[in-house]
Design an enzyme around this catalytic site. Structure first.
Site, short mmCIF file in Angstrom:
data_model
loop_
_atom_site.label_atom_id
_atom_site.label_comp_id
_atom_site.label_asym_id
_atom_site.label_seq_id
_atom_site.Cartn_x
_atom_site.Cartn_y
_atom_site.Cartn_z
N GLU A 25 0.84 -1.21 0.00
CA GLU A 25 0.00 0.00 0.00
C GLU A 25 0.87 1.26 0.00
OE1 GLU A 25 -3.49 0.10 2.54
OE2 GLU A 25 -2.77 2.00 3.37
N PHE A 42 0.72 5.75 -0.23
CA PHE A 42 -0.14 6.94 -0.18
C PHE A 42 0.47 8.04 -1.06
CE2 PHE A 42 2.91 7.57 3.26
CZ PHE A 42 3.28 8.89 3.11
N ASP A 86 -13.97 9.02 7.26
CA ASP A 86 -14.28 9.54 8.59
C ASP A 86 -15.78 9.45 8.84
OD1 ASP A 86 -11.69 10.13 9.12
OD2 ASP A 86 -11.82 12.21 8.43
N TYR A 126 -12.07 -5.50 10.74
CA TYR A 126 -11.30 -5.15 11.94
C TYR A 126 -11.20 -6.35 12.87
CZ TYR A 126 -12.32 -0.73 9.80
OH TYR A 126 -12.39 0.27 8.88
N ASP A 139 -19.28 -5.96 14.75
CA ASP A 139 -19.22 -5.46 13.36
C ASP A 139 -19.64 -6.52 12.34
OD1 ASP A 139 -17.99 -3.16 14.37
OD2 ASP A 139 -16.03 -4.14 14.27
N LYS A 176 -21.92 -5.84 3.84
CA LYS A 176 -21.02 -5.37 2.76
C LYS A 176 -20.73 -6.51 1.78
CE LYS A 176 -17.71 -3.44 5.55
NZ LYS A 176 -16.61 -2.56 6.01
N TYR A 201 1.22 -2.38 4.80
CA TYR A 201 1.09 -0.92 4.87
C TYR A 201 2.51 -0.38 4.82
CZ TYR A 201 -3.68 -1.63 6.65
OH TYR A 201 -5.01 -1.97 6.78
P1 FAD Z 1 -17.97 0.83 7.61
O1 FAD Z 1 -18.01 -0.52 7.03
O2 FAD Z 1 -19.05 1.77 7.21
O3 FAD Z 1 -17.94 0.67 9.18
C1 FAD Z 1 -17.72 1.78 10.05
C2 FAD Z 1 -18.43 1.58 11.39
O4 FAD Z 1 -19.83 1.64 11.19
C3 FAD Z 1 -18.18 0.22 12.04
O5 FAD Z 1 -18.28 0.38 13.44
C4 FAD Z 1 -19.33 -0.62 11.56
O6 FAD Z 1 -19.59 -1.68 12.44
C5 FAD Z 1 -20.45 0.40 11.54
N1 FAD Z 1 -21.45 0.12 10.50
C6 FAD Z 1 -21.20 -0.30 9.24
N2 FAD Z 1 -22.34 -0.43 8.55
C7 FAD Z 1 -23.33 -0.07 9.39
C8 FAD Z 1 -24.74 0.03 9.27
N3 FAD Z 1 -25.37 -0.31 8.13
N4 FAD Z 1 -25.45 0.44 10.35
C9 FAD Z 1 -24.82 0.77 11.49
N5 FAD Z 1 -23.49 0.71 11.67
C10 FAD Z 1 -22.76 0.29 10.63
N6 FAD Z 1 -9.61 5.69 5.24
C11 FAD Z 1 -9.39 6.68 4.33
O7 FAD Z 1 -9.85 7.80 4.52
N7 FAD Z 1 -8.65 6.43 3.18
C12 FAD Z 1 -8.14 5.21 2.90
O8 FAD Z 1 -7.49 5.04 1.87
C13 FAD Z 1 -8.36 4.14 3.83
N8 FAD Z 1 -7.88 2.91 3.61
C14 FAD Z 1 -8.16 1.89 4.50
C15 FAD Z 1 -7.71 0.60 4.23
C16 FAD Z 1 -7.99 -0.43 5.10
C17 FAD Z 1 -7.54 -1.84 4.78
C18 FAD Z 1 -8.71 -0.17 6.32
C19 FAD Z 1 -8.99 -1.27 7.30
C20 FAD Z 1 -9.14 1.11 6.60
C21 FAD Z 1 -8.89 2.15 5.70
N9 FAD Z 1 -9.34 3.45 5.93
C22 FAD Z 1 -9.11 4.44 5.01
C23 FAD Z 1 -9.98 3.80 7.20
C24 FAD Z 1 -11.50 3.71 7.11
O9 FAD Z 1 -12.03 4.68 6.25
C25 FAD Z 1 -12.00 3.96 8.52
O10 FAD Z 1 -11.58 2.91 9.35
C26 FAD Z 1 -13.47 4.21 8.66
O11 FAD Z 1 -13.67 4.79 9.93
C27 FAD Z 1 -14.33 2.96 8.57
O12 FAD Z 1 -14.37 2.49 7.28
P2 FAD Z 1 -15.16 1.16 6.87
O13 FAD Z 1 -15.09 1.08 5.42
O14 FAD Z 1 -14.71 0.02 7.69
O15 FAD Z 1 -16.64 1.60 7.34
#
Ligand code: FAD
Length: 598
Positions: free
Chosen positions: A21, A23, A113, A154, A172, A179, A290
């Site tokens: 990965e 950036f 975020d 996670y 989660d 998803k 990473y």
């Molecule tokens: P989600 O899947 O939406 O989950 C976020 C939270 O919401 C979790 O607690 C989940 O349990 C909860 N949730 C999910 N769906 C629902 C629902 N339908 N109803 C209620 N709660 C729900 N961030 C960046 O900005 N840029 C990047 O390039 C980036 N790369 C990443 C790469 C990896 C491998 C990982 C693990 C993270 C990365 N992130 C990045 C960070 C990521 O954007 C954050 O961790 C973010 O806060 C959560 O993203 P997610 O896609 O897991 O969200």
């Protein structure tokens, strides 16, 4: 063929693979040097590479350009990260369209975020992206099967620091299921160091009653350990649990030599990969690094591991045909023998980028320069905690109070602070900083002068043993425009041989007493049997990049409050009417010189 899942399916049944990965760097030279670095790392034969996306779309153009370059010019299977919160839907649609037009076929669909409150929400055409699942659905509805889609998971439970007691991956799972049902093709995890926990997570997924996770590739995210400080910091930011065995191993060498920390880090990662591969009966056979845009640790891990193997070692000789003599030097010489695309870059500079702390205070020519928060500008703490800590300031004196409290250890973090509390070296100048902040010069960075201190000194030391380290005093602060005008007069009366400064405001007005190409080494070390190492330099490009970010943090802070509140107005006024000033004093032998001037 360019889809990640298709590439995986062409591998042997148990055949391991790995991905890197990167950036998008903040500076232009950082980008050039990263391209040279990725070109070298391509020889390590990753199955694919990932390019991150700044939260809120902050790096959209840079991310797309870098992803296109990796695919088109370097021929690498490329996965573009994409987030969906806190930005206009158009940015998402444009990014998907551009990715397709550039031939990219893999997207890591993320939330980004947490969505901001209603007031900062800009839904368009009734479409709201609140969770990553919304983005997965959107991509599938618009592009069918064109993209191979990955999603995040996670192993220790999702954590943003707002509710540590609720960190449990089981909570989660329904969302990971959602998803996956929406169309995810692979799962990539948050970094972790606790392999037992990862294996538990993997078992739970494979045995999930839905049967959904039986064959979907699950790719663990691994963070190579480059320096002790960056390891602790990143683990904290990601809320990863550090097993005692890992901590003990690193603590045993942390105070001696940065090179030993890197070697211990390589051993830790090699052992993690072994354990994951064995304990999951080879079901998990892909490993995501990473890299933080650094190459040496990754190359050493691939050289040492019996599971993931780089072709540089398998071949038994470097691409230039040189025979390898030992594991470590083989990779070093192989990397060194590859050509740099930019002839101005010397191997000496390249080597020290990987050896010593980088990030905000590193060398802006390094590809690793500027990686502060991982995925863009954030407040480092979740919104509820930020409000608890910083309250609802309405006067500039309230802001001064927060800065002073932070310096006095009564407040753990500020929006600009990279870690909790002052470093031991900053403590030495605490009283001087407190006095300045009480006068309304809000300091965001500083270091005392240092004239030849042993490299194993517990407060100032870094680098190999039996060396000596040096520093110039520097300070960086926000100051009101009217105070800046007075300060400017005083600065202009000093020669740039005595002190150098940069200053700029949010409108881009820029002042300095240096030429655009001038560079100041502010930290350097002299060690046995190697050239002088200068891990920290300050120059215009890096100051400008940082200033942009420093002002954007005022906006991030503003977004915690209602749009018409006094706090929002105050923070906006400060952002738009203050200057960020950086001063370096060149007389590092007279350690009090900067403070006498101020
Ligand atoms: P989600 O899947 O939406 O989950 C976020 C939270 O919401 C979790 O607690 C989940 O349990 C909860 N949730 C999910 N769906 C629902 C629902 N339908 N109803 C209620 N709660 C729900 N961030 C960046 O900005 N840029 C990047 O390039 C980036 N790369 C990443 C790469 C990896 C491998 C990982 C693990 C993270 C990365 N992130 C990045 C960070 C990521 O954007 C954050 O961790 C973010 O806060 C959560 O993203 P997610 O896609 O897991 O969200």
């Amino acid at each position: 063929m360019q889809k990640i899942t298709e590439k995986i399916s062409t591998l042997g049944q148990d055949e391991p693979f790995y991905s890197f990965e990167f950036f998008p760097p903040k500076t232009e030279t950082g980008v050039q040097n990263l391209v040279a670095r990725i070109r070298r790392m391509a020889q390590l034969n990753p199955l694919f590479v990932n390019i991150t996306w700044g939260a809120g779309g902050s790096t959209s153009t840079k991310s797309l350009d870098l992803a296109a370059l990796c695919y088109k010019e370097l021929g690498l299977t490329t996965c573009l990260h994409l987030t969906c919160t806190n930005m206009d839907k158009k940015v998402i649609d444009d990014a998907l369209l551009a990715a397709k037009s550039k031939g990219i076929r893999n997207i890591l669909a993320l939330r980004g975020d947490p969505p901001r409150g209603e007031e900062y929400w800009t839904p368009s055409e009734g479409q709201e992206f609140k969770h990553a699942v919304d983005l997965v659905k959107h991509i599938r509805s618009q592009y069918g099967d064109y993209f191979c889609i990955g999603v995040a998971a996670y192993p220790e439970g999702y954590a943003d620091g707002s509710n540590p007691e609720e960190q449990d991956f089981r909570l989660d799972l329904p969302y990971l299921e959602e998803k996956t049902r929406a169309g995810a093709d692979f799962i990539m995890t948050q970094l972790f160091f606790d392999t037992t926990q990862f294996v538990k997570f993997e078992n739970t997924l494979r045995e999930h009653p839905s049967g959904l996770f039986k064959s979907i590739p699950l790719i663990p995210g691994l963070l190579p350990i480059n320096t002790y400080q960056s390891f602790i910091r990143t683990a904290k930011l990601s809320h990863a649990h550090i097993p005692e065995s890992v901590l003990d191993r690193l603590n045993a060498v942390a105070s001696s030599d940065d090179e030993e920390v890197k070697q211990a880090g390589v051993d830790i990662l090699v052992s993690m990969i072994d354990q994951i591969y064995e304990k999951t009966n080879h079901r998990v056979r892909g490993f995501h690094f990473y890299t933080l845009n650094l190459e040496r640790s990754v190359a050493l891990i691939l050289d040492k591991s019996n599971v993931v193997k780089s072709p540089l070692r398998i071949a038994g000789s470097s691409p230039a045909g040189t025979a390898f003599d030992s594991a470590t030097s083989s990779i070093d010489s192989a990397l060194a023998s590859l050509k740099f695309s930019d002839p101005k870059v010397s191997m000496t500079a390249e080597a020290s980028w990987d050896d010593f702390p980088n990030g905000r205070w590193g060398d802006p020519r390094s590809p690793a320069y500027g990686e502060i928060d991982g995925y863009g500008i954030t407040l480092h703490v979740p919104a509820n905690r930020a409000l608890e800590l910083w309250g609802h300031p309405t006067e500039t004196s309230d802001i001064s109070d927060l800065f002073v409290k932070y310096l006095q250890g009564k407040l753990p973090v500020l929006p600009w602070s990279e870690e909790e509390g002052l470093s031991a070296e900053t403590k030495i100048i605490e009283s001087k900083l407190v006095a300045l902040n009480k006068q309304g010069l809000w300091t965001v960075a500083s270091q005392p002068a240092l004239n030849s201190v042993r490299s194993d000194d517990t407060v100032f030391g870094w680098g190999p043993p039996n060396g000596y380290v040096f520093q110039k005093a520097l300070i960086e602060f926000f100051v009101p425009a009217e105070t800046w005008l007075q300060l400017k007069k005083r600065l202009q009366s000093c020669s740039s041989d005595t002190l150098s400064y940069y200053a700029c405001n949010n409108q881009g007005d820029f002042f300095s007493n240096m030429n655009a190409q001038d560079v100041n080494a502010v930290t350097w070390g002299v060690f046995p049997n190697r050239e002088v190492v200068q891990p920290t330099i300050i120059e215009e490009q890096s100051f400008r990049a940082w200033a942009e970010e420093a002002f954007a943090i005022w906006t991030e802070w503003q977004h915690l409050y209602a749009k018409d509140s006094r706090t929002t107005e105050l923070l906006g006024n400060i952002r738009d009417n203050y200057f960020l000033v950086s001063i370096t004093h060149h007389d590092y032998v007279n350690t009090g010189a900067l403070w006498e001037f101020l």
